[in-house]
Motif scaffolding. Structure first.
Motif, PDB file in Angstrom:
ATOM      1  N   UNK A 214       3.197   8.313  52.114  1.00 32.84           N
ATOM      2  CA  UNK A 214       4.152   9.422  52.238  1.00 32.84           C
ATOM      3  C   UNK A 214       4.845   9.694  50.907  1.00 32.84           C
ATOM      4  N   UNK A 215       5.204   8.635  50.184  1.00 33.78           N
ATOM      5  CA  UNK A 215       5.839   8.823  48.876  1.00 33.78           C
ATOM      6  C   UNK A 215       4.865   9.438  47.881  1.00 33.78           C
ATOM      7  N   UNK A 216       3.604   9.017  47.948  1.00 38.68           N
ATOM      8  CA  UNK A 216       2.587   9.572  47.050  1.00 38.68           C
ATOM      9  C   UNK A 216       2.369  11.060  47.332  1.00 38.68           C
ATOM     10  N   UNK A 217       2.332  11.418  48.620  1.00 41.00           N
ATOM     11  CA  UNK A 217       2.154  12.831  48.983  1.00 41.00           C
ATOM     12  C   UNK A 217       3.310  13.668  48.441  1.00 41.00           C
ATOM     13  N   UNK A 218       4.521  13.159  48.609  1.00 42.19           N
ATOM     14  CA  UNK A 218       5.700  13.883  48.117  1.00 42.19           C
ATOM     15  C   UNK A 218       5.602  14.138  46.620  1.00 42.19           C
ATOM     16  N   UNK A 219       5.038  13.199  45.903  1.00 44.16           N
ATOM     17  CA  UNK A 219       4.921  13.340  44.447  1.00 44.16           C
ATOM     18  C   UNK A 219       3.773  14.264  44.049  1.00 44.16           C
ATOM     19  N   UNK A 220       2.681  14.258  44.833  1.00 42.72           N
ATOM     20  CA  UNK A 220       1.443  14.918  44.403  1.00 42.72           C
ATOM     21  C   UNK A 220       1.168  16.266  45.060  1.00 42.72           C
ATOM     22  N   UNK A 221       2.032  16.718  45.977  1.00 43.23           N
ATOM     23  CA  UNK A 221       1.806  18.028  46.612  1.00 43.23           C
ATOM     24  C   UNK A 221       1.649  19.111  45.550  1.00 43.23           C
ATOM     25  N   UNK A 222       0.586  19.891  45.659  1.00 46.29           N
ATOM     26  CA  UNK A 222       0.327  20.983  44.719  1.00 46.29           C
ATOM     27  C   UNK A 222       0.910  22.266  45.320  1.00 46.29           C
ATOM     28  N   UNK A 223       2.156  22.570  44.971  1.00 48.24           N
ATOM     29  CA  UNK A 223       2.853  23.711  45.576  1.00 48.24           C
ATOM     30  C   UNK A 223       2.171  25.024  45.212  1.00 48.24           C
ATOM     31  N   UNK A 224       1.743  25.159  43.968  1.00 49.09           N
ATOM     32  CA  UNK A 224       1.090  26.406  43.545  1.00 49.09           C
ATOM     33  C   UNK A 224      -0.172  26.662  44.349  1.00 49.09           C
ATOM     34  N   UNK A 225      -0.941  25.598  44.626  1.00 46.77           N
ATOM     35  CA  UNK A 225      -2.170  25.763  45.403  1.00 46.77           C
ATOM     36  C   UNK A 225      -1.856  26.193  46.834  1.00 46.77           C
ATOM     37  N   UNK A 226      -0.803  25.618  47.412  1.00 51.24           N
ATOM     38  CA  UNK A 226      -0.384  25.998  48.769  1.00 51.24           C
ATOM     39  C   UNK A 226      -0.014  27.472  48.816  1.00 51.24           C
ATOM     40  N   UNK A 227       0.735  27.934  47.814  1.00 53.08           N
ATOM     41  CA  UNK A 227       1.172  29.333  47.782  1.00 53.08           C
ATOM     42  C   UNK A 227      -0.002  30.277  47.529  1.00 53.08           C
ATOM     43  N   UNK A 228      -0.933  29.857  46.699  1.00 52.80           N
ATOM     44  CA  UNK A 228      -2.112  30.693  46.417  1.00 52.80           C
ATOM     45  C   UNK A 228      -2.914  30.936  47.688  1.00 52.80           C
ATOM     46  N   UNK A 229      -3.137  29.889  48.452  1.00 46.81           N
ATOM     47  CA  UNK A 229      -3.884  30.034  49.697  1.00 46.81           C
ATOM     48  C   UNK A 229      -3.097  30.832  50.736  1.00 46.81           C
ATOM     49  N   UNK A 230      -1.803  30.593  50.791  1.00 47.24           N
ATOM     50  CA  UNK A 230      -0.978  31.259  51.795  1.00 47.24           C
ATOM     51  C   UNK A 230      -0.910  32.767  51.568  1.00 47.24           C
ATOM     52  N   UNK A 231      -0.772  33.183  50.307  1.00 48.04           N
ATOM     53  CA  UNK A 231      -0.521  34.589  49.980  1.00 48.04           C
ATOM     54  C   UNK A 231      -1.794  35.383  49.741  1.00 48.04           C
ATOM     55  N   UNK A 232      -2.939  34.780  49.966  1.00 51.90           N
ATOM     56  CA  UNK A 232      -4.215  35.414  49.627  1.00 51.90           C
ATOM     57  C   UNK A 232      -4.345  36.812  50.213  1.00 51.90           C
ATOM     58  N   UNK A 233      -3.922  37.013  51.454  1.00 48.79           N
ATOM     59  CA  UNK A 233      -4.109  38.308  52.112  1.00 48.79           C
ATOM     60  C   UNK A 233      -2.798  39.047  52.393  1.00 48.79           C
ATOM     61  N   UNK A 234      -1.734  38.615  51.750  1.00 50.88           N
ATOM     62  CA  UNK A 234      -0.455  39.303  51.971  1.00 50.88           C
ATOM     63  C   UNK A 234      -0.481  40.679  51.310  1.00 50.88           C
ATOM     64  N   UNK A 235       0.036  41.663  51.999  1.00 52.65           N
ATOM     65  CA  UNK A 235       0.202  43.002  51.445  1.00 52.65           C
ATOM     66  C   UNK A 235       1.644  43.413  51.679  1.00 52.65           C
ATOM     67  N   UNK A 236       2.428  43.428  50.632  1.00 51.30           N
ATOM     68  CA  UNK A 236       3.831  43.781  50.800  1.00 51.30           C
ATOM     69  C   UNK A 236       4.634  43.503  49.550  1.00 51.30           C
ATOM     70  N   UNK A 237       5.920  43.656  49.676  1.00 51.40           N
ATOM     71  CA  UNK A 237       6.832  43.337  48.588  1.00 51.40           C
ATOM     72  C   UNK A 237       7.655  42.137  48.998  1.00 51.40           C
ATOM     73  N   UNK A 238       7.812  41.164  48.106  1.00 50.75           N
ATOM     74  CA  UNK A 238       8.525  39.961  48.534  1.00 50.75           C
ATOM     75  C   UNK A 238       9.069  39.129  47.381  1.00 50.75           C
TER      76      UNK A 238
END
Length: 635
Positions: A214-238
């Motif tokens: 759990x501590x390793x995950x907290x340190x190594x989470x790739x936030x940019x990768x999560x956001x890239x995948x999440x926003x792939x099909x978003x159409x809007x202003x935000x």
């Protein structure tokens, strides 16, 4: 703005980079972060009056202890209500155990909202129920600290139906159809996926201590990768702010830069907000030290304090919302102040032309307070014209000027007066339409004795004209009582012709007086076939992928010049039985872009939407209007 519209929400984010004891020692309070969050939110209260919310996260809390705190309010003064609720917790400690107010470790362990990561939100509801459940921040909770997610934002997605379908295909079952839910669940899904991927990886590598994993995950989470995948099909202003339960945080901005986002960092703090002056005032920061988050990028603050600005989506042509500059953002921003003055200056040639350069018999004024800065610019433009006029009269003549004529020429100056004053105490509480109209007519007071009856022209500047309802029901009737020969209503913004779908509550075609004017002209000239043709094209585009759709509603305006539509607007907003002749002038698109060269988002004026979903929305709005459906054109 004489016609009030609801608009963009506001966000405030603070990450304390030092232990709470540092702020206690340096600033004399462990509540440094909360105090600054309050200031950031109060300095942006113009961005939301439907509600507000606050969330905080404590770092490095032992299992079994609460580390996420949240409170939301829909009170009339929601920000003050929230912080009064929070302050009560500390007031009790101050009364019973005053020595504990300096014990930061004890406060963090025993009192909610004493966290190092703080998030605030101010809400203007563009759709959905106006309930406490609609107020940000939103929580996605999990027993794994790194899977918890808190988000708040200033955003609107045009393709909620498409995003919901993708969630269904992932196996999820969202509880409602709203972009807040889809955004939360989309980021949450890929946050879960990233967690699981790292967990499986560490297991494959032979690690068996789940607490260490759990501590390793907290340190190594790739936030940019999560956001890239999440926003792939978003159409809007935000502009969306998010915090993971363990302390990673992000502030992400759409690829076209539609919604504003600014930040500042030093060795003590990282702060972000929707408006630059809020940061300047709350932290006494020089304007040149504040940065704008780049379109398609996210400001990412890791739990360990590492800060980066990472791209999560390929930036597009920047189309920052020009309405922010004209009206929504507070004019205390130095750039916005200059831009609004320039908008006023650029209107002068049109104004002088319509009053036949008769400065002597023209009174200049403005309607709402938000038009005041543009009004200063307009007056400066008139002064410039007068100086040129005086120079030409004095230099370009063959004979000697008489003393009387010299006195007259040198005495020429713009007659600047405050004519219309809004009575903020008056409430149109009567429900019957006839009575309400009568009450609306008295929302503004006027200053008598300044207009030479049946002789003067009165020029009044507004920052924008959306529906024209208040002008017709109230303002023009009041101004007519003063006895002007002519009233010239001037808008520092161009004609609003198309709905917004990125956060401003302008989504119904029938709400725009410019649209009403164009439809009137089409019918008057026997061109109803254009209306039918546009309807058929818009209707046919309903099931076409948004990337293949164009804005067919532009054809409604194509047969007419801007001035023809302005002249018809003048007829529409002129009340019956007033004596004054009414003219309407609008800012041109070219001059808007000259005044605000770095904020070229103008889709509500031009119909040029920065995302494909915008064309889908405008066509749907036209279909709704044709079919008598009064609902918004987006979910």
């Amino acid at each position: 703005m004489s016609d009030q519209i609801k608009h963009e929400c506001g966000v405030a984010f603070i990450r304390l980079l030092k232990p709470l004891s540092y702020y206690q020692k340096k600033y004399g309070t462990a509540l440094y972060g909360l105090n600054k969050l309050y200031l950031l939110m109060e300095k942006q209260h113009n961005r939301g009056q439907d509600g507000a919310g606050v969330a905080t996260i404590k770092l490095d809390i032992e299992p079994g202890k609460r580390y996420i705190s949240r409170h939301r309010s829909m009170a009339s003064n929601a920000v003050a209500d929230i912080f009064e609720y929070i302050q009560k917790k500390f007031a009790e400690i101050q009364k019973e155990m005053p020595e504990k107010m300096a014990d930061t470790e004890w406060l963090k362990e025993h009192v909610s909202f004493t966290g190092e990561v703080l998030l605030g939100h101010l809400r203007y509801g563009t759709h959905g129920k106006n309930s406490i459940e609609s107020c940000h921040p939103f929580l996605r909770q999990n027993n794994w600290m790194t899977r918890n997610l808190v988000i708040a934002g200033n955003f609107n997605m045009t393709n909620v139906d498409e995003l919901l379908q993708q969630l269904y295909e992932l196996g999820q079952h969202p509880k409602e159809q709203a972009d807040t839910v889809t955004v939360l669940e989309k980021i949450g899904h890929f946050l879960d996926t990233e967690n699981q991927g790292l967990f499986d990886q560490y297991k494959r590598e032979g690690m068996n201590d789940n607490r260490e994993i759990s501590k390793m995950i907290a340190n190594d989470l790739d936030v940019a990768k999560i956001l890239t995948k999440s926003a792939k099909n978003w159409d809007g202003g935000y502009t969306i702010v998010g915090i993971m339960g363990h302390g990673d945080a992000f502030v992400m901005r759409d690829p076209s830069g539609i919604r504003p986002a600014y930040y500042f960092q030093n060795d003590e703090i990282v702060v972000a907000a929707s408006e630059r002056p809020a940061l300047q005032t709350a932290f006494n920061i020089p304007v040149e030290e504040i940065k704008e988050i780049k379109p398609g990028h996210a400001l990412i603050v890791k739990k360990n304090g590492q800060i980066s600005e990472d791209m999560f989506s390929e930036p597009k042509e920047k189309k920052s919302c020009s309405f922010e500059r004209i009206y929504f953002s507070r004019g205390s921003d130095s750039s916005i102040y200059r831009e609004r003055k320039q908008l006023g200056r650029l209107l002068c040639p049109q104004i002088l032309d319509v009053v036949n350069n008769d400065i002597k018999n023209t009174v200049f004024s403005y309607i709402p307070n938000t038009a005041e800065v543009a009004f200063y610019g307009m007056v400066e433009g008139v002064h410039k014209y007068i100086k040129k006029y005086q120079r030409d009269r004095l230099l370009n003549r063959a004979d000697k000027i008489s003393e009387e004529e010299l006195t007259e020429v040198l005495a020429l100056a713009p007659r600047v007066e405050k004519i219309a004053i809004k009575d903020v105490k008056l409430r149109t509480f009567i429900t019957q339409d006839a009575d309400r109209s009568e009450m609306v007519a008295h929302v503004y007071d006027s200053t008598y004795g300044l207009i030479k009856r049946d002789n003067d022209t009165l020029v009044v500047l507004d920052d924008s004209i959306v529906r024209g309802t208040t002008l017709k029901q109230s303002i023009l009737k009041i101004l007519d009582r003063l006895g002007p020969k002519k009233v010239v209503v001037v808008s520092s913004a161009p004609q609003i012709r198309y709905p917004d779908c990125y956060g401003i509550d302008m989504s119904r075609m029938g709400e725009f007086v410019a649209f009403e004017a164009a439809i009137n002209l089409l019918k008057e000239q026997g061109k109803e076939d254009i209306i039918i043709d546009v309807y058929n094209k818009c209707k046919a585009s309903t099931d076409v992928p948004k990337e293949e759709v164009e804005n067919y509603v532009k054809a409604i305006y194509a047969p007419f010049t801007d001035q023809e539509i302005s002249d018809r607007i003048a007829k529409i907003i002129t009340p019956a039985n007033i004596k004054a002749e009414v003219h309407v002038l609008y800012q041109t698109l070219d001059n808007l872009h000259k005044a605000c060269p770095d904020h070229l988002g103008d889709w509500y004026f031009s119909g040029d939407y920065p995302t494909p979903g915008g064309n889908k929305v405008v066509n749907r709005a036209f279909v709704n209007w044709m079919e008598g459906n009064n609902q918004r054109a987006y979910m």
